[in-house]
Write a protein that holds these residues in place. Structure first.
Motif, PDB file in Angstrom:
ATOM      1  N   TYR A  53     -55.349 -62.089 -62.890  1.00  0.00           N
ATOM      2  CA  TYR A  53     -56.651 -62.701 -62.595  1.00  0.00           C
ATOM      3  C   TYR A  53     -57.450 -61.829 -61.639  1.00  0.00           C
ATOM      4  CZ  TYR A  53     -54.884 -66.971 -64.678  1.00  0.00           C
ATOM      5  OH  TYR A  53     -54.375 -67.886 -65.551  1.00  0.00           O
ATOM      6  N   LYS A  54     -58.763 -61.810 -61.852  1.00  0.00           N
ATOM      7  CA  LYS A  54     -59.658 -61.155 -60.897  1.00  0.00           C
ATOM      8  C   LYS A  54     -61.005 -61.835 -60.949  1.00  0.00           C
ATOM      9  CE  LYS A  54     -59.033 -57.267 -63.465  1.00  0.00           C
ATOM     10  NZ  LYS A  54     -59.089 -55.972 -64.012  1.00  0.00           N
ATOM     11  N   GLY A  55     -61.698 -61.746 -59.805  1.00  0.00           N
ATOM     12  CA  GLY A  55     -63.000 -62.388 -59.750  1.00  0.00           C
ATOM     13  C   GLY A  55     -63.660 -62.181 -58.418  1.00  0.00           C
TER      14      GLY A  55
ATOM     15  N   GLY B 172     -64.169 -59.867 -53.343  1.00  0.00           N
ATOM     16  CA  GLY B 172     -63.366 -59.896 -54.556  1.00  0.00           C
ATOM     17  C   GLY B 172     -62.046 -60.600 -54.331  1.00  0.00           C
ATOM     18  N   ILE B 173     -61.445 -60.992 -55.444  1.00  0.00           N
ATOM     19  CA  ILE B 173     -60.114 -61.594 -55.402  1.00  0.00           C
ATOM     20  C   ILE B 173     -59.357 -61.115 -56.634  1.00  0.00           C
ATOM     21  CG2 ILE B 173     -60.889 -63.725 -56.552  1.00  0.00           C
ATOM     22  CD1 ILE B 173     -58.718 -65.171 -54.755  1.00  0.00           C
ATOM     23  N   MET B 174     -58.077 -60.841 -56.449  1.00  0.00           N
ATOM     24  CA  MET B 174     -57.202 -60.441 -57.549  1.00  0.00           C
ATOM     25  C   MET B 174     -55.824 -61.012 -57.276  1.00  0.00           C
ATOM     26  SD  MET B 174     -56.016 -56.654 -58.808  1.00  0.00           S
ATOM     27  CE  MET B 174     -57.283 -56.335 -60.027  1.00  0.00           C
ATOM     28  N   PHE B 175     -55.180 -61.506 -58.329  1.00  0.00           N
ATOM     29  CA  PHE B 175     -53.807 -61.960 -58.148  1.00  0.00           C
ATOM     30  C   PHE B 175     -53.029 -61.901 -59.444  1.00  0.00           C
ATOM     31  CE2 PHE B 175     -56.515 -65.760 -58.351  1.00  0.00           C
ATOM     32  CZ  PHE B 175     -55.961 -66.481 -59.397  1.00  0.00           C
ATOM     33  N   GLU B 176     -51.735 -61.821 -59.276  1.00  0.00           N
ATOM     34  CA  GLU B 176     -50.779 -61.830 -60.371  1.00  0.00           C
ATOM     35  C   GLU B 176     -50.039 -63.163 -60.307  1.00  0.00           C
ATOM     36  OE1 GLU B 176     -48.291 -60.732 -63.550  1.00  0.00           O
ATOM     37  OE2 GLU B 176     -50.257 -60.052 -62.926  1.00  0.00           O
TER      38      GLU B 176
ATOM     39  N   ALA C 189     -48.190 -50.826 -62.803  1.00  0.00           N
ATOM     40  CA  ALA C 189     -49.632 -50.937 -63.052  1.00  0.00           C
ATOM     41  C   ALA C 189     -50.234 -52.092 -62.249  1.00  0.00           C
ATOM     42  CB  ALA C 189     -49.899 -51.123 -64.538  1.00  0.00           C
ATOM     43  N   GLN C 190     -49.536 -53.215 -62.171  1.00  0.00           N
ATOM     44  CA  GLN C 190     -50.022 -54.355 -61.393  1.00  0.00           C
ATOM     45  C   GLN C 190     -50.032 -54.007 -59.904  1.00  0.00           C
ATOM     46  OE1 GLN C 190     -47.109 -57.091 -62.862  1.00  0.00           O
ATOM     47  NE2 GLN C 190     -48.387 -57.743 -64.577  1.00  0.00           N
ATOM     48  N   TRP C 191     -48.991 -53.348 -59.443  1.00  0.00           N
ATOM     49  CA  TRP C 191     -48.890 -52.928 -58.045  1.00  0.00           C
ATOM     50  C   TRP C 191     -50.081 -52.051 -57.688  1.00  0.00           C
ATOM     51  CZ3 TRP C 191     -44.294 -53.964 -55.044  1.00  0.00           C
ATOM     52  CH2 TRP C 191     -44.317 -53.424 -53.760  1.00  0.00           C
ATOM     53  N   LYS C 192     -50.357 -51.078 -58.533  1.00  0.00           N
ATOM     54  CA  LYS C 192     -51.467 -50.153 -58.292  1.00  0.00           C
ATOM     55  C   LYS C 192     -52.800 -50.898 -58.236  1.00  0.00           C
ATOM     56  CE  LYS C 192     -53.750 -46.058 -60.124  1.00  0.00           C
ATOM     57  NZ  LYS C 192     -53.828 -45.094 -61.212  1.00  0.00           N
ATOM     58  N   GLY C 193     -53.030 -51.797 -59.199  1.00  0.00           N
ATOM     59  CA  GLY C 193     -54.273 -52.565 -59.217  1.00  0.00           C
ATOM     60  C   GLY C 193     -54.458 -53.409 -57.969  1.00  0.00           C
ATOM     61  N   LEU C 194     -53.410 -54.083 -57.547  1.00  0.00           N
ATOM     62  CA  LEU C 194     -53.490 -54.905 -56.338  1.00  0.00           C
ATOM     63  C   LEU C 194     -53.736 -54.048 -55.101  1.00  0.00           C
ATOM     64  CD1 LEU C 194     -50.676 -57.372 -57.361  1.00  0.00           C
ATOM     65  CD2 LEU C 194     -53.017 -58.062 -56.788  1.00  0.00           C
ATOM     66  N   ASP C 195     -53.084 -52.885 -55.026  1.00  0.00           N
ATOM     67  CA  ASP C 195     -53.314 -51.967 -53.907  1.00  0.00           C
ATOM     68  C   ASP C 195     -54.762 -51.486 -53.858  1.00  0.00           C
ATOM     69  OD1 ASP C 195     -50.928 -51.899 -52.503  1.00  0.00           O
ATOM     70  OD2 ASP C 195     -50.163 -50.099 -53.504  1.00  0.00           O
ATOM     71  N   ILE C 196     -55.315 -51.140 -55.019  1.00  0.00           N
ATOM     72  CA  ILE C 196     -56.693 -50.644 -55.072  1.00  0.00           C
ATOM     73  C   ILE C 196     -57.661 -51.737 -54.626  1.00  0.00           C
ATOM     74  CG2 ILE C 196     -58.558 -49.911 -56.635  1.00  0.00           C
ATOM     75  CD1 ILE C 196     -56.355 -48.338 -58.185  1.00  0.00           C
ATOM     76  N   TYR C 197     -57.522 -52.928 -55.180  1.00  0.00           N
ATOM     77  CA  TYR C 197     -58.422 -54.020 -54.802  1.00  0.00           C
ATOM     78  C   TYR C 197     -58.291 -54.351 -53.324  1.00  0.00           C
ATOM     79  CZ  TYR C 197     -60.583 -55.501 -59.174  1.00  0.00           C
ATOM     80  OH  TYR C 197     -61.375 -55.566 -60.289  1.00  0.00           O
TER      81      TYR C 197
ATOM     82  N   GLY D  45     -57.450 -52.327 -50.977  1.00  0.00           N
ATOM     83  CA  GLY D  45     -58.081 -51.232 -50.250  1.00  0.00           C
ATOM     84  C   GLY D  45     -59.598 -51.361 -50.169  1.00  0.00           C
ATOM     85  N   PHE D  46     -60.193 -52.024 -51.152  1.00  0.00           N
ATOM     86  CA  PHE D  46     -61.635 -52.253 -51.145  1.00  0.00           C
ATOM     87  C   PHE D  46     -62.013 -53.563 -50.453  1.00  0.00           C
ATOM     88  CE2 PHE D  46     -61.767 -49.041 -54.525  1.00  0.00           C
ATOM     89  CZ  PHE D  46     -62.850 -48.280 -54.093  1.00  0.00           C
ATOM     90  N   GLY D  47     -61.034 -54.247 -49.875  1.00  0.00           N
ATOM     91  CA  GLY D  47     -61.315 -55.451 -49.096  1.00  0.00           C
ATOM     92  C   GLY D  47     -61.201 -56.759 -49.848  1.00  0.00           C
ATOM     93  N   ALA D  48     -60.675 -56.728 -51.065  1.00  0.00           N
ATOM     94  CA  ALA D  48     -60.509 -57.969 -51.832  1.00  0.00           C
ATOM     95  C   ALA D  48     -59.319 -58.771 -51.312  1.00  0.00           C
ATOM     96  CB  ALA D  48     -60.303 -57.645 -53.314  1.00  0.00           C
ATOM     97  N   HIS D  49     -59.355 -60.068 -51.555  1.00  0.00           N
ATOM     98  CA  HIS D  49     -58.212 -60.935 -51.283  1.00  0.00           C
ATOM     99  C   HIS D  49     -57.221 -60.706 -52.425  1.00  0.00           C
ATOM    100  CE1 HIS D  49     -60.303 -63.376 -48.222  1.00  0.00           C
ATOM    101  NE2 HIS D  49     -61.374 -63.208 -48.982  1.00  0.00           N
ATOM    102  N   CYS D  50     -55.990 -60.320 -52.110  1.00  0.00           N
ATOM    103  CA  CYS D  50     -54.985 -60.033 -53.141  1.00  0.00           C
ATOM    104  C   CYS D  50     -53.717 -60.841 -52.879  1.00  0.00           C
ATOM    105  CB  CYS D  50     -54.676 -58.546 -53.171  1.00  0.00           C
ATOM    106  SG  CYS D  50     -56.083 -57.529 -53.667  1.00  0.00           S
ATOM    107  N   TYR D  51     -53.188 -61.425 -53.954  1.00  0.00           N
ATOM    108  CA  TYR D  51     -52.043 -62.327 -53.838  1.00  0.00           C
ATOM    109  C   TYR D  51     -51.124 -62.201 -55.038  1.00  0.00           C
ATOM    110  CZ  TYR D  51     -55.344 -64.616 -50.690  1.00  0.00           C
ATOM    111  OH  TYR D  51     -56.255 -64.877 -49.703  1.00  0.00           O
ATOM    112  N   VAL D  52     -49.918 -62.747 -54.858  1.00  0.00           N
ATOM    113  CA  VAL D  52     -49.035 -63.047 -55.972  1.00  0.00           C
ATOM    114  C   VAL D  52     -48.854 -64.557 -55.934  1.00  0.00           C
ATOM    115  CG1 VAL D  52     -46.765 -62.721 -57.022  1.00  0.00           C
ATOM    116  CG2 VAL D  52     -47.867 -60.806 -55.830  1.00  0.00           C
ATOM    117  N   MET D  53     -49.255 -65.222 -57.016  1.00  0.00           N
ATOM    118  CA  MET D  53     -49.082 -66.664 -57.142  1.00  0.00           C
ATOM    119  C   MET D  53     -47.699 -66.891 -57.766  1.00  0.00           C
ATOM    120  SD  MET D  53     -51.936 -67.921 -56.073  1.00  0.00           S
ATOM    121  CE  MET D  53     -53.691 -67.604 -55.963  1.00  0.00           C
ATOM    122  N   VAL D  54     -46.915 -67.747 -57.151  1.00  0.00           N
ATOM    123  CA  VAL D  54     -45.546 -67.968 -57.604  1.00  0.00           C
ATOM    124  C   VAL D  54     -45.351 -69.435 -57.959  1.00  0.00           C
ATOM    125  CG1 VAL D  54     -43.098 -67.855 -56.954  1.00  0.00           C
ATOM    126  CG2 VAL D  54     -44.688 -66.084 -56.151  1.00  0.00           C
TER     127      VAL D  54
END
Length: 186
Positions: A69-71, A78-82, A99-107, A109-118
């Motif tokens: 998810y991203k938005g 921004g927000i991104m999560f797996e 690939a997911q790790w890289k995407g979350l790291d990039i987002y 780094g740009f100041g987005a809220h990043c999470y793993v939903m479990v």
């Protein structure tokens, strides 16, 4: 010959994961209607190679999946999560692909809220900050989280909706600290 038991477990886990993602998508719609966020499910890059006469589609995934998810939140961040589901009493750090790790790291780094939903057993739900997920070994001494270690990140539910954004800090131009999302706002 394939192991029937493993096939059954695999199908059950896939169905549970799809159910969890459907519930998250419903929560994203809830927050969109509240005017708090616009979050979309990332489509899987699937290439169709054909269809048999029974209507069964054949194909393959073109590349490794991005985070689910991203938005964007109502404050412009921004927000991104797996999303990850387990029926176990723990969740391993390795369930996140490179690939997911890289995407979350990039987002992040740009100041987005990043999470793993479990999801644990489709009964308990957690929002783990990406910084915590990445630091499991240093924080917990191992590369997994138990239900007890996940507890500080537990999500609430209301009216059959997982409140995935409750407590997320929003930027507010009027204050330095910002505000927290509240699903109760009408």
């Amino acid at each position: 010959m394939p192991d029937l038991r493993q096939q059954i477990i695999g199908r059950r886990n896939k169905a549970a994961g799809e159910t969890f993602e459907r519930w998250i998508s419903d929560a994203c719609e809830f927050y969109l209607h509240k005017g708090l966020a616009y979050i979309e499910k990332t489509p899987e890059p699937f290439h169709i190679t054909g269809k048999d006469r029974n209507g069964v589609v054949r194909g393959y995934y073109e590349k490794k999946g991005q985070p689910d998810y991203k938005g964007i939140l109502c404050d412009g961040t921004g927000i991104m999560f797996e999303a990850k589901h387990t029926d176990s009493d723990r969740i391993s750090q390795t369930v996140i692909t490179d690939a997911q790790w890289k995407g979350l790291d990039i987002y992040e780094g740009f100041g987005a809220h990043c999470y793993v939903m479990v999801s644990m057993g489709l009964t308990r739900f957690y929002r783990v900050p990406w910084s915590v997920w990445k630091g499991m070994k240093e924080l917990f001494g191992h590369k997994f989280m138990t239900a007890q270690e996940l507890e500080p990140y537990r999500l609430q539910e209301r009216r059959c909706t997982i409140l995935i954004l409750e407590g997320v800090e929003l930027r507010n131009e009027d204050t330095e600290r910002g505000t927290r999302t509240e699903a109760e706002q009408d």
